[in-house]
Design a protein around this motif. Structure first.
Motif, PDB file in Angstrom:
ATOM      1  N   TRP A  38       0.777  -1.238   0.000  1.00  0.00           N
ATOM      2  CA  TRP A  38       0.000   0.000   0.000  1.00  0.00           C
ATOM      3  C   TRP A  38       0.810   1.290   0.000  1.00  0.00           C
ATOM      4  N   SER A  39       2.061   1.266   0.396  1.00  0.00           N
ATOM      5  CA  SER A  39       2.821   2.502   0.581  1.00  0.00           C
ATOM      6  C   SER A  39       2.948   3.338  -0.684  1.00  0.00           C
ATOM      7  N   MET A  40       3.300   2.705  -1.782  1.00  0.00           N
ATOM      8  CA  MET A  40       3.487   3.469  -3.003  1.00  0.00           C
ATOM      9  C   MET A  40       2.191   4.152  -3.419  1.00  0.00           C
ATOM     10  N   LEU A  41       1.085   3.459  -3.306  1.00  0.00           N
ATOM     11  CA  LEU A  41      -0.212   4.045  -3.650  1.00  0.00           C
ATOM     12  C   LEU A  41      -0.530   5.233  -2.751  1.00  0.00           C
ATOM     13  N   LEU A  42      -0.253   5.113  -1.454  1.00  0.00           N
ATOM     14  CA  LEU A  42      -0.492   6.226  -0.539  1.00  0.00           C
ATOM     15  C   LEU A  42       0.398   7.421  -0.864  1.00  0.00           C
ATOM     16  N   VAL A  43       1.661   7.175  -1.179  1.00  0.00           N
ATOM     17  CA  VAL A  43       2.561   8.274  -1.534  1.00  0.00           C
ATOM     18  C   VAL A  43       2.059   8.975  -2.795  1.00  0.00           C
ATOM     19  N   SER A  85      -3.391  16.759   0.196  1.00  0.00           N
ATOM     20  CA  SER A  85      -3.528  16.154   1.522  1.00  0.00           C
ATOM     21  C   SER A  85      -4.916  15.511   1.624  1.00  0.00           C
ATOM     22  N   TYR A  86      -5.003  14.527   2.492  1.00  0.00           N
ATOM     23  CA  TYR A  86      -6.244  13.774   2.692  1.00  0.00           C
ATOM     24  C   TYR A  86      -6.536  13.627   4.172  1.00  0.00           C
ATOM     25  N   ARG A  87      -7.817  13.601   4.503  1.00  0.00           N
ATOM     26  CA  ARG A  87      -8.226  13.169   5.830  1.00  0.00           C
ATOM     27  C   ARG A  87      -8.222  11.641   5.828  1.00  0.00           C
ATOM     28  N   TYR A  88      -8.129  11.065   7.012  1.00  0.00           N
ATOM     29  CA  TYR A  88      -8.013   9.609   7.139  1.00  0.00           C
ATOM     30  C   TYR A  88      -9.144   8.892   6.399  1.00  0.00           C
ATOM     31  N   LEU A 106       0.346   4.170   7.149  1.00  0.00           N
ATOM     32  CA  LEU A 106       0.554   5.595   7.385  1.00  0.00           C
ATOM     33  C   LEU A 106       1.554   5.822   8.513  1.00  0.00           C
ATOM     34  N   ARG A 107       1.468   5.029   9.563  1.00  0.00           N
ATOM     35  CA  ARG A 107       2.429   5.175  10.672  1.00  0.00           C
ATOM     36  C   ARG A 107       3.849   4.867  10.220  1.00  0.00           C
ATOM     37  N   GLY A 108       4.012   3.844   9.399  1.00  0.00           N
ATOM     38  CA  GLY A 108       5.336   3.517   8.880  1.00  0.00           C
ATOM     39  C   GLY A 108       5.899   4.636   8.020  1.00  0.00           C
ATOM     40  N   LEU A 109       5.067   5.194   7.156  1.00  0.00           N
ATOM     41  CA  LEU A 109       5.501   6.304   6.307  1.00  0.00           C
ATOM     42  C   LEU A 109       5.805   7.545   7.144  1.00  0.00           C
ATOM     43  N   GLU A 110       5.033   7.732   8.204  1.00  0.00           N
ATOM     44  CA  GLU A 110       5.285   8.857   9.117  1.00  0.00           C
ATOM     45  C   GLU A 110       6.596   8.646   9.881  1.00  0.00           C
ATOM     46  N   THR A 111       6.825   7.433  10.344  1.00  0.00           N
ATOM     47  CA  THR A 111       8.059   7.110  11.061  1.00  0.00           C
ATOM     48  C   THR A 111       9.284   7.352  10.184  1.00  0.00           C
ATOM     49  N   ASP A 112       9.155   7.043   8.891  1.00  0.00           N
ATOM     50  CA  ASP A 112      10.259   7.247   7.951  1.00  0.00           C
ATOM     51  C   ASP A 112      10.403   8.704   7.519  1.00  0.00           C
ATOM     52  N   GLY A 113       9.514   9.563   7.985  1.00  0.00           N
ATOM     53  CA  GLY A 113       9.604  10.985   7.647  1.00  0.00           C
ATOM     54  C   GLY A 113       9.037  11.334   6.289  1.00  0.00           C
ATOM     55  N   LEU A 114       8.252  10.436   5.700  1.00  0.00           N
ATOM     56  CA  LEU A 114       7.695  10.682   4.376  1.00  0.00           C
ATOM     57  C   LEU A 114       6.307  11.315   4.421  1.00  0.00           C
ATOM     58  N   VAL A 115       5.586  11.083   5.511  1.00  0.00           N
ATOM     59  CA  VAL A 115       4.214  11.581   5.660  1.00  0.00           C
ATOM     60  C   VAL A 115       4.103  12.387   6.941  1.00  0.00           C
ATOM     61  N   HIS A 116       3.352  13.483   6.841  1.00  0.00           N
ATOM     62  CA  HIS A 116       3.077  14.329   8.005  1.00  0.00           C
ATOM     63  C   HIS A 116       1.630  14.094   8.433  1.00  0.00           C
ATOM     64  N   ARG A 117       1.432  13.914   9.720  1.00  0.00           N
ATOM     65  CA  ARG A 117       0.097  13.716  10.299  1.00  0.00           C
ATOM     66  C   ARG A 117      -0.238  14.942  11.119  1.00  0.00           C
ATOM     67  N   GLU A 118      -1.354  15.593  10.785  1.00  0.00           N
ATOM     68  CA  GLU A 118      -1.765  16.781  11.532  1.00  0.00           C
ATOM     69  C   GLU A 118      -3.149  16.559  12.135  1.00  0.00           C
ATOM     70  N   VAL A 119      -3.239  16.727  13.440  1.00  0.00           N
ATOM     71  CA  VAL A 119      -4.508  16.590  14.139  1.00  0.00           C
ATOM     72  C   VAL A 119      -5.099  17.978  14.311  1.00  0.00           C
ATOM     73  N   SER A 122     -10.164  15.848  13.789  1.00  0.00           N
ATOM     74  CA  SER A 122      -9.948  15.352  12.428  1.00  0.00           C
ATOM     75  C   SER A 122      -8.446  15.293  12.180  1.00  0.00           C
ATOM     76  N   VAL A 123      -8.042  14.284  11.450  1.00  0.00           N
ATOM     77  CA  VAL A 123      -6.628  14.050  11.170  1.00  0.00           C
ATOM     78  C   VAL A 123      -6.428  14.165   9.669  1.00  0.00           C
ATOM     79  N   GLU A 124      -5.390  14.907   9.297  1.00  0.00           N
ATOM     80  CA  GLU A 124      -5.081  15.108   7.888  1.00  0.00           C
ATOM     81  C   GLU A 124      -3.652  14.642   7.617  1.00  0.00           C
ATOM     82  N   TYR A 125      -3.465  13.976   6.491  1.00  0.00           N
ATOM     83  CA  TYR A 125      -2.155  13.455   6.100  1.00  0.00           C
ATOM     84  C   TYR A 125      -1.683  14.154   4.833  1.00  0.00           C
ATOM     85  N   SER A 126      -0.389  14.427   4.794  1.00  0.00           N
ATOM     86  CA  SER A 126       0.227  15.040   3.615  1.00  0.00           C
ATOM     87  C   SER A 126       1.655  14.529   3.509  1.00  0.00           C
ATOM     88  N   LEU A 127       2.242  14.713   2.337  1.00  0.00           N
ATOM     89  CA  LEU A 127       3.648  14.347   2.175  1.00  0.00           C
ATOM     90  C   LEU A 127       4.525  15.427   2.792  1.00  0.00           C
TER      91      LEU A 127
END
Length: 142
Positions: A41-46, A53-56, A75-88, A95-100
């Motif tokens: 799933w990671s490549m598709l999410l990236v 940006s998307y909400r969950y 999403l947590r793995g991508l966030e841990t690697d510094g590729l995705v930002h999670r904003e609450v 609401s939680v929003e994700y972006s690169l």
């Protein structure tokens, strides 16, 4: 890269020990990145997050077949690697929003190159697979 090897891809130019030690292979940063972007799933999410940006729940609806658990883990793995930002956002309910991240955005170019390569060579790959299947499967001379 040296001036004499400018036409050699870096993955080929780098000298590997023989045999390749399993612990070095497991600890290789290149392998770690390949495992991350090569999972289901990671490549598709990236790619999706590369557009906007998307909400969950938007992400969950945008990918048929992904479970909430797997979406969260990826999403947590991508966030841990510094590729995705999670904003609450402080709303009720939150609401939680994700972006690169900027680092995540740098991954779009090599992913695009790989995707372009796959599309360009898909007929050759399909032909090779069909010939292999017609020929009886894997070769026994390995």
């Amino acid at each position: 890269m040296s001036g004499t090897h400018t036409d050699v891809p870096s993955v080929v130019a780098h000298e590997l020990p023989r045999p390749v030690p399993l612990d070095e292979f497991a600890a290789c940063p290149v392998g770690e990145v390949f495992r991350r972007v090569g999972d289901r799933w990671s490549m598709l999410l990236v790619i999706l997050l590369g557009r906007r940006s998307y909400r969950y729940n938007e992400l969950h609806r945008a990918i048929e077949g992904i479970s909430q658990r797997m979406l969260t883990r990826t999403l947590r793995g991508l966030e841990t690697d510094g590729l995705v930002h999670r904003e609450v956002h402080p709303t009720v309910p939150p609401s939680v929003e994700y972006s690169l991240t900027p680092l995540g955005r740098t991954l779009l170019e090599p992913l695009s190159a790989l995707a372009d390569w796959a599309v360009l060579h898909e007929p050759e790959i399909a032909k090779a697979r069909a010939e292999r299947i017609r020929g009886g499967g894997p070769s026994s001379d390995l």
